[in-house]
Design a protein around this motif. Structure first.
Motif, mmCIF file in Angstrom:
data_model
loop_
_atom_site.group_PDB
_atom_site.id
_atom_site.type_symbol
_atom_site.label_atom_id
_atom_site.label_comp_id
_atom_site.label_asym_id
_atom_site.label_seq_id
_atom_site.Cartn_x
_atom_site.Cartn_y
_atom_site.Cartn_z
ATOM 1 N N UNK A 26 -10.042 -4.755 -6.082
ATOM 2 C CA UNK A 26 -9.577 -3.435 -6.201
ATOM 3 C C UNK A 26 -10.861 -2.207 -6.564
ATOM 4 N N UNK A 27 -10.403 -1.235 -6.774
ATOM 5 C CA UNK A 27 -11.391 -0.332 -6.907
ATOM 6 C C UNK A 27 -11.971 -0.295 -8.429
ATOM 7 N N UNK A 28 -13.146 -0.359 -8.600
ATOM 8 C CA UNK A 28 -13.630 -0.616 -10.180
ATOM 9 C C UNK A 28 -13.383 0.699 -10.811
ATOM 10 N N UNK A 29 -12.693 0.764 -11.869
ATOM 11 C CA UNK A 29 -12.527 1.973 -12.613
ATOM 12 C C UNK A 29 -13.875 2.580 -13.192
ATOM 13 N N UNK A 30 -13.533 3.844 -13.522
ATOM 14 C CA UNK A 30 -14.560 4.817 -14.210
ATOM 15 C C UNK A 30 -13.913 5.450 -15.320
ATOM 16 N N UNK A 31 -14.894 5.270 -16.364
ATOM 17 C CA UNK A 31 -14.182 5.737 -17.720
ATOM 18 C C UNK A 31 -14.250 7.251 -17.660
ATOM 19 N N UNK A 32 -13.420 7.677 -18.538
ATOM 20 C CA UNK A 32 -13.151 9.019 -18.695
ATOM 21 C C UNK A 32 -13.500 9.554 -20.272
ATOM 22 N N UNK A 33 -13.069 10.621 -20.533
ATOM 23 C CA UNK A 33 -13.294 11.104 -22.286
ATOM 24 C C UNK A 33 -12.836 10.046 -22.957
ATOM 25 N N UNK A 34 -13.649 9.785 -24.110
ATOM 26 C CA UNK A 34 -13.117 8.945 -25.089
ATOM 27 C C UNK A 34 -12.902 7.363 -24.566
ATOM 28 N N UNK A 35 -13.329 7.240 -23.480
ATOM 29 C CA UNK A 35 -13.368 5.929 -22.786
ATOM 30 C C UNK A 35 -14.626 4.931 -22.444
ATOM 31 N N UNK A 36 -14.629 3.734 -22.423
ATOM 32 C CA UNK A 36 -16.037 2.913 -22.231
ATOM 33 C C UNK A 36 -15.482 2.034 -20.974
ATOM 34 N N UNK A 37 -16.538 1.839 -20.116
ATOM 35 C CA UNK A 37 -16.446 0.903 -19.107
ATOM 36 C C UNK A 37 -17.354 -0.321 -19.679
ATOM 37 N N UNK A 38 -16.431 -1.499 -19.369
ATOM 38 C CA UNK A 38 -17.207 -2.933 -19.767
ATOM 39 C C UNK A 38 -16.961 -3.867 -18.957
ATOM 40 N N UNK A 39 -18.043 -4.643 -18.794
ATOM 41 C CA UNK A 39 -18.265 -5.659 -17.909
ATOM 42 C C UNK A 39 -17.551 -7.156 -18.669
ATOM 43 N N UNK A 40 -16.481 -7.429 -18.088
ATOM 44 C CA UNK A 40 -15.786 -8.592 -18.806
ATOM 45 C C UNK A 40 -16.427 -9.814 -18.515
ATOM 46 N N UNK A 41 -16.658 -10.590 -19.845
ATOM 47 C CA UNK A 41 -17.446 -11.764 -19.828
ATOM 48 C C UNK A 41 -16.405 -12.886 -19.916
#
Length: 333
Positions: free
Chosen positions: A29-44
């Motif tokens: 699926x498409x990798x998400x991009x963070x918006x205002x007040x959001x954080x992109x996290x690589x899931x471990x």
């Protein structure tokens, strides 16, 4: 004359539910991009929780739009954020994960920054993804709801006899350990001898398939507090193991959601049934989590974790729904 280069969209793998009651399917699926007040996290690591099973069944009050990426809990590393330093390891939970927005069963996830909590130093990704719910729920069931040692004036924890139904599960196993730490007498209700053998020292086992032992225990009714993670049709029978004036903290329903009570006998038995609602008590859980994480890091509390590849998320869901998962399940994207 210049030619524009084609735009390449970053993708990732995610385990997504396409139909209610069906196992998730891993796809690109498409990798998400963070918006205002959001954080992109690589899931471990991403937990497989009872809430995941409930939501995927399609009968819960919150129904994501199909298909959706499951996973209401996890642990990972910040990649991009407007408030957190990249490389910060965080607990993933809350903010609608796995319900109102794509969850943690993926290589990357976008989360509301305000719900992220840094992972305690020394806590593995597997424990970071799975410790929050079982430890905070167990503590709340014993103390805030069950009022261990303070239910009746003049009684302390050493006077209590705690019964734990579902003691081999994640929440139940932590209840057992916390009750022992408090000084209570503990009896674990388990399915078989294998589960009994895995109990910590100092805990008595009551194998529920042993009708003779169960009847003898029920005749005595020694329990003062039942912490029940099983629910189902046999709950009224377990309530009869608790003495009159005692109580039961009710957490889960892996044994079924429907219970039938014969009210006259329940009133005669005089055992209070108390719900453990961790959604309403979220602030309490957030306050408890750091000290419980420290106990895990110090080895004073343990939580068994079974690992699964992302492709085996459906298998983990199946085992959990059947009550055959020891401790907590975690998928590793």
């Amino acid at each position: 004359m210049s030619t524009a280069m084609p735009t390449t969209t970053a993708t990732m793998r995610a385990a997504r539910v396409h139909a209610w009651g069906q196992p998730p399917v891993v796809e690109e699926v498409e990798r998400p991009a963070p918006g205002d007040g959001e954080t992109l996290v690589r899931v471990e690591a991403a937990a497989v929780a009872h809430l995941d099973v409930t939501v995927a069944g399609g009968t819960f009050g919150i129904k994501p739009e199909l298909p959706y990426t499951g996973g209401v809990e996890g642990c990972g590393t910040v990649v991009e954020s407007d408030s957190l330093q990249p490389g910060t390891r965080v607990v993933l939970r809350g903010g609608g994960l796995g319900m109102l927005r794509a969850g943690t069963w993926a290589e990357y996830v976008v989360v509301k920054s305000k719900v992220l909590v840094p992972v305690a130093d020394g806590l593995s990704p597997q424990l970071g993804a799975t410790f929050w719910v079982p430890t905070t729920t167990a503590h709340t069931a014993l103390h805030a709801v069950g009022r261990l040692g303070s239910w009746i004036e003049g009684v302390d924890a050493a006077d209590e006899h705690v019964l734990v139904a579902g003691a081999a599960g994640a929440v139940g196993s932590v209840v057992v350990q916390l009750a022992l730490r408090a000084g209570a007498t503990v009896t674990a209700l388990v399915l078989d001898a294998e589960q009994a053998a895995a109990l910590p020292e100092g805990v008595d086992a009551l194998v529920t398939s042993d009708a003779e032992a169960l009847a003898a225990f029920g005749k005595e009714r020694p329990g003062t507090l039942l912490v029940d993670t099983v629910g189902g049709a046999e709950l009224p029978a377990r309530l009869k193991l608790v003495r009159a004036g005692g109580r039961a903290s009710l957490i889960g329903y892996v044994g079924g959601t429907d219970v039938s009570l014969e009210l006259s006998n329940w009133l005669l038995d005089d055992v209070a049934m108390l719900p453990v609602n961790m959604i309403r008590r979220d602030a309490e859980g957030r306050a408890l989590a750091p000290q419980l994480a420290e106990l895990l890091v110090a080895g004073e509390l343990s939580l068994h974790v079974e690992e699964f590849a992302l492709e085996d998320a459906g298998r983990a869901v199946e085992l959990l729904s059947q009550g055959r998962l020891r401790g907590r399940g975690v998928v590793l994207p």
